[in-house]
Design a protein around this motif. Structure first.
Motif, PDB file in Angstrom:
ATOM      1  N   GLY A 173      82.818  32.729  39.744  1.00  0.00           N
ATOM      2  CA  GLY A 173      82.626  31.889  41.225  1.00  0.00           C
ATOM      3  C   GLY A 173      80.607  31.928  40.703  1.00  0.00           C
ATOM      4  O   GLY A 173      80.432  32.416  40.078  1.00  0.00           O
ATOM      5  N   ARG A 174      80.020  31.014  41.197  1.00  0.00           N
ATOM      6  CA  ARG A 174      78.709  30.564  41.002  1.00  0.00           C
ATOM      7  C   ARG A 174      78.121  31.262  42.102  1.00  0.00           C
ATOM      8  O   ARG A 174      78.327  31.072  44.093  1.00  0.00           O
ATOM      9  N   ASN A 175      76.856  32.130  41.958  1.00  0.00           N
ATOM     10  CA  ASN A 175      75.912  32.377  43.248  1.00  0.00           C
ATOM     11  C   ASN A 175      76.645  32.589  44.389  1.00  0.00           C
ATOM     12  O   ASN A 175      77.108  33.087  45.529  1.00  0.00           O
ATOM     13  N   ASN A 176      76.768  34.134  43.665  1.00  0.00           N
ATOM     14  CA  ASN A 176      77.639  34.567  45.001  1.00  0.00           C
ATOM     15  C   ASN A 176      76.167  35.511  46.020  1.00  0.00           C
ATOM     16  O   ASN A 176      75.603  34.875  46.178  1.00  0.00           O
ATOM     17  N   SER A 177      77.214  36.444  46.471  1.00  0.00           N
ATOM     18  CA  SER A 177      76.601  36.723  47.975  1.00  0.00           C
ATOM     19  C   SER A 177      74.941  37.836  47.648  1.00  0.00           C
ATOM     20  O   SER A 177      74.550  37.892  48.585  1.00  0.00           O
ATOM     21  N   GLU A 178      74.782  37.844  46.637  1.00  0.00           N
ATOM     22  CA  GLU A 178      73.663  38.504  45.867  1.00  0.00           C
ATOM     23  C   GLU A 178      73.088  37.882  44.890  1.00  0.00           C
ATOM     24  O   GLU A 178      72.346  38.102  44.674  1.00  0.00           O
ATOM     25  N   GLY A 179      72.498  36.382  45.287  1.00  0.00           N
ATOM     26  CA  GLY A 179      72.325  35.812  44.456  1.00  0.00           C
ATOM     27  C   GLY A 179      72.545  35.390  42.818  1.00  0.00           C
ATOM     28  O   GLY A 179      71.664  34.737  42.280  1.00  0.00           O
ATOM     29  N   VAL A 180      73.617  36.126  42.414  1.00  0.00           N
ATOM     30  CA  VAL A 180      74.266  36.472  41.082  1.00  0.00           C
ATOM     31  C   VAL A 180      74.395  34.399  40.556  1.00  0.00           C
ATOM     32  O   VAL A 180      76.066  34.489  40.998  1.00  0.00           O
ATOM     33  N   GLU A 181      73.708  33.604  39.509  1.00  0.00           N
ATOM     34  CA  GLU A 181      74.273  32.584  39.543  1.00  0.00           C
ATOM     35  C   GLU A 181      75.355  32.193  39.416  1.00  0.00           C
ATOM     36  O   GLU A 181      76.357  31.924  39.349  1.00  0.00           O
ATOM     37  N   LEU A 182      75.685  33.254  37.780  1.00  0.00           N
ATOM     38  CA  LEU A 182      76.882  32.665  37.451  1.00  0.00           C
ATOM     39  C   LEU A 182      77.723  34.043  36.810  1.00  0.00           C
ATOM     40  O   LEU A 182      77.304  34.756  36.805  1.00  0.00           O
ATOM     41  N   SER A 183      78.914  34.142  37.623  1.00  0.00           N
ATOM     42  CA  SER A 183      80.411  35.455  36.997  1.00  0.00           C
ATOM     43  C   SER A 183      80.950  34.327  36.761  1.00  0.00           C
ATOM     44  O   SER A 183      82.720  34.130  37.700  1.00  0.00           O
ATOM     45  N   MET A 184      81.593  35.278  35.792  1.00  0.00           N
ATOM     46  CA  MET A 184      82.238  34.242  35.097  1.00  0.00           C
ATOM     47  C   MET A 184      83.418  34.871  34.349  1.00  0.00           C
ATOM     48  O   MET A 184      83.750  35.287  32.893  1.00  0.00           O
ATOM     49  N   SER A 185      84.633  34.741  34.829  1.00  0.00           N
ATOM     50  CA  SER A 185      85.499  35.920  34.420  1.00  0.00           C
ATOM     51  C   SER A 185      86.336  34.776  35.026  1.00  0.00           C
ATOM     52  O   SER A 185      87.035  34.001  35.654  1.00  0.00           O
ATOM     53  N   GLN A 186      88.078  35.202  33.803  1.00  0.00           N
ATOM     54  CA  GLN A 186      88.660  34.562  34.005  1.00  0.00           C
ATOM     55  C   GLN A 186      88.648  32.790  33.514  1.00  0.00           C
ATOM     56  O   GLN A 186      89.117  31.861  34.444  1.00  0.00           O
ATOM     57  N   TRP A 187      87.783  32.224  32.784  1.00  0.00           N
ATOM     58  CA  TRP A 187      86.805  31.411  32.677  1.00  0.00           C
ATOM     59  C   TRP A 187      87.651  30.311  31.971  1.00  0.00           C
ATOM     60  O   TRP A 187      86.825  29.197  31.624  1.00  0.00           O
ATOM     61  N   TYR A 188      88.464  30.408  30.954  1.00  0.00           N
ATOM     62  CA  TYR A 188      88.799  30.134  29.841  1.00  0.00           C
ATOM     63  C   TYR A 188      90.215  30.060  29.589  1.00  0.00           C
ATOM     64  O   TYR A 188      90.759  31.037  30.454  1.00  0.00           O
ATOM     65  N   PRO A 189      90.385  29.321  28.969  1.00  0.00           N
ATOM     66  CA  PRO A 189      92.384  28.948  29.050  1.00  0.00           C
ATOM     67  C   PRO A 189      93.285  30.917  28.077  1.00  0.00           C
ATOM     68  O   PRO A 189      92.739  30.396  27.155  1.00  0.00           O
ATOM     69  N   LYS A 190      93.879  31.059  28.468  1.00  0.00           N
ATOM     70  CA  LYS A 190      94.218  32.135  28.330  1.00  0.00           C
ATOM     71  C   LYS A 190      95.763  32.899  28.025  1.00  0.00           C
ATOM     72  O   LYS A 190      96.618  32.163  28.944  1.00  0.00           O
ATOM     73  N   GLN A 337      75.475  43.537  37.504  1.00  0.00           N
ATOM     74  CA  GLN A 337      75.768  42.580  39.728  1.00  0.00           C
ATOM     75  C   GLN A 337      76.152  41.891  39.271  1.00  0.00           C
ATOM     76  O   GLN A 337      76.079  41.103  38.217  1.00  0.00           O
ATOM     77  N   GLY A 338      77.453  41.440  40.052  1.00  0.00           N
ATOM     78  CA  GLY A 338      77.692  40.014  39.849  1.00  0.00           C
ATOM     79  C   GLY A 338      79.209  40.572  40.798  1.00  0.00           C
ATOM     80  O   GLY A 338      79.378  41.570  41.126  1.00  0.00           O
ATOM     81  N   GLY A 339      79.960  39.485  40.524  1.00  0.00           N
ATOM     82  CA  GLY A 339      81.174  38.983  41.588  1.00  0.00           C
ATOM     83  C   GLY A 339      81.553  39.135  42.959  1.00  0.00           C
ATOM     84  O   GLY A 339      79.994  38.416  43.442  1.00  0.00           O
TER      85      GLY A 339
END
Length: 626
Positions: A173-190, A337-339
């Motif tokens: 997702g975007r803008n997590n609780s610590e302000g990281v803008e992009l956490s791109m996991s499980q983001w593509y057709p797999k 840092q993310g997620g």
């Protein structure tokens, strides 16, 4: 770097062919993706080419893909689960006032607006240039192929995709609780996994994943101010910069440059993840075996010191895992840092980073452990989460105990046993054969997977001896790396190493909720000797280690083999006298033996002095002579 990548491809290819029987096979998928990210509206579009190798004996008329981001939409299965589960994940719910004015928990997914949801939309799907029929069902794309993929043949699938990054709810997702803008996991057709059990096209409801081994070639175009960390090796580091460039290289962008295209190659992995932020600090530390450890964390003066202290500690942890299980096979790993907590991915982890040093050390140690138990030994997390989470917890606890120095304890797993006993006493335990999504509550899932799964190995130390378990882990890694091992594979490996029969152990511990409960029933004088009567109260069998402490300060041990094991464990304390008694058959609920000393000479008798046997009622394990 190109030489390193080529060598990695070659060595990985060699590793996947042997160790198991000749009937073993697994599918293979090589991805090429080009994606462009619009950081203003958090949408992206891309193209994917996938070369699929059908190494099975089946003719495949359909294939399935995961569209994970579709879970972050009101009415999805993930949303529905948050409405009925008794203990929803606190990260996925918000506290609101109900109609009666009382505070209630509401699904965060339920309240997402159209520009906050996640989605993946697939168009222009073709097989070898021919248009295929597709159908989307929640988080699964079903593709009816225009021509079957025959056994031992390849086919190329191409598609276009448009996605939207959801507001951070779970993992991605975007803008997590610590302000990281992009956490791109499980983001593509797999592509979903197909193995000897068939298709594993599980909807994204709660947790855990399963993927096809392959090579990823990924190009990501994004605003030039963003730093990316993730899976794979950056191929154009001296034109990208952002801390990747070689020493002495000064990266200068042309004046009109607005975006950069990052090119990553990740060899022989089953997932690809990345994160991006404009405020990342990027450190690189040299780890064991010339592995580069990358650290990406927000430029925050309050937390920078903790991340700096974390870096040399993770070098030690990786070195410990290399010796405990087997050598980390890639040349890079990234702590990002993310997620929304800590989650493992190929060659990297996303983890929160604003906590204490102790907290981020624990998270980083656990997530790094997943590189061995999930991203190299890729068991099916959805069906057997205890193999991944449990075994990772086991080596995490072992590693943190090693780092403790003078504070090192003899049994670093003690807390795990207490948590397991609490689950048993709650009456909410479900067998470990339960699918990860189908536990009634989250807490029983967590204890069963992380804790009871860890005890599978720590208790195995009690059953066959620590040296045999150490050897089992190394052989398991060597035999099954870059494969998809099953519960039977770890059991058979332990049998091959030790010579013990362990089918009963896997059956009772992992496939039932049977418990262990042995007790000292009676201790009595008998013609100048001491007669001891033991009883088996629980359903699950066990061999018995029994220690006798005498009033003169000496002690000795007695070992009662379990008949169905056909095995005698090496003496865990060679400096202490041990007597091996007649074996105990499971069907006999009672067992009697004699100690060649008067009862008055005995101070205490203890079943399992190590504390590694998960006996649910410890009170009857000790008899003190008064």
């Amino acid at each position: 770097m190109k030489k390193i990548i080529l060598l990695s491809f070659l060595s990985f290819g060699l590793n996947t062919s042997f160790a198991q029987s000749t009937s073993y096979w697994q599918q293979h998928a090589d991805y090429k993706m080009e994606v462009s990210m619009d950081v203003k509206n958090y949408q992206y579009n891309g193209k994917q080419e996938l070369v699929y190798s059908n190494n099975s004996s089946d003719t495949l008329k359909k294939v399935y893909y995961h569209l994970f981001f579709n879970a972050f939409q009101p009415g999805s299965e993930m949303d529905a689960r948050l409405h009925f589960i008794k203990d929803p994940d606190a990260r996925m719910v918000a506290k609101v006032k109900g109609a009666d004015g009382k505070e209630v928990k509401q699904s965060r997914i339920e309240s997402l607006k159209p520009n906050e949801i996640g989605f993946l939309k697939i168009t222009n799907f073709k097989q070898d240039g021919i248009t295929a029929q597709t159908r989307v069902s929640g988080t699964i794309l079903e593709v009816t192929l225009p021509k079957p993929v025959l056994p031992n043949s390849k086919s190329t699938f191409t598609l276009d995709f448009d996605g939207q990054v959801p507001v951070q709810v779970r993992r991605a997702g975007r803008n997590n609780s610590e302000g990281v803008e992009l956490s791109m996991s499980q983001w593509y057709p797999k592509l979903a996994e197909f193995d000897f059990e068939g298709w594993h096209a599980d909807p994204y409801i709660a947790r855990e994943f399963h993927g096809v081994w392959g090579n990823f070639d990924v190009k990501i175009t994004i605003d030039k101010d963003y730093t990316i960390g993730g899976s794979g090796y950056l191929q154009n580091k001296n034109t990208i910069g952002h801390g990747y460039e070689d020493e002495g290289v000064k990266v200068v962008y042309p004046k009109k440059t607005k975006t950069l295209t990052w090119h990553f190659i990740a060899p022989n992995v089953h997932d690809f993840t990345w994160a991006a932020d404009k405020e990342y600090t990027h450190d690189i530390v040299k780890g064991p075996n010339d592995v580069d450890l990358h650290f990406f964390y927000k430029n925050n003066p309050k937390t920078t010191a903790n991340w700096k202290q974390l870096e040399p500690l993770m070098v030690k942890v990786m070195d410990y895992y290399n010796h405990k299980v087997g050598p980390y096979p890639y040349k890079q790993y990234s702590f990002i840092q993310g997620g929304d907590g800590g989650m493992e991915y190929a060659m990297c982890t996303l983890m929160l980073g604003n906590g204490t040093l102790e907290g981020i050390l624990g998270t980083a140690t656990h997530e790094l452990g997943h590189s061995w138990f999930q991203h190299i030994l890729a068991s099916n997390e959805s069906k057997h989460p205890w193999m991944d989470e449990g075994f990772t917890t086991y080596i995490e606890d072992s590693a943190l105990n090693e780092l403790a120095g003078d504070k090192k304890v003899s049994n670093p797993f003690k807390g795990n046993y207490a948590a397991y006993y609490s689950l048993v006493n709650s009456g909410k335990e479900q067998p470990q054969t339960t699918h990860g999504d189908r536990y009634d509550e989250n807490r029983p899932y967590s204890i069963s997977s992380y804790i009871k799964g860890s005890i599978f190995l720590s208790q195995l130390e009690y059953v066959i001896g620590k040296e045999n378990v150490d050897a089992t882990l190394k052989r398991y890694f060597n035999d099954f790396k870059f494969k998809h091992p099953t519960p039977n594979d770890i059991k058979r490996t332990a049998e091959r190493v030790s010579g013990a029969e362990l089918d009963w152990y896997l059956t009772d511990w992992a496939q039932t909720t049977n418990t262990i409960d042995y007790g000292i029933k009676e201790v009595a004088d008998k013609e100048g000797k001491t007669a001891v009567s033991l009883e088996r109260i629980g359903r699950m069998p066990m061999p018995i280690d029994l220690k006798v402490d005498y009033t003169d300060g000496t002690s000795e041990t007695f070992y009662i083999p379990l008949r169905m094991m056909n095995f005698i464990k090496p003496n865990p304390n060679p400096n202490e006298k041990r007597t091996v008694l007649e074996d105990w058959a499971w069907a006999q609920s009672n067992y009697n033996f004699t100690i060649d000393k008067n009862k008055t000479a005995i101070k205490k008798i203890t079943i399992d002095p190590s504390g590694l046997m998960a006996d649910v009622k410890a009170a009857n394990n000790v008899f003190e002579v008064k």
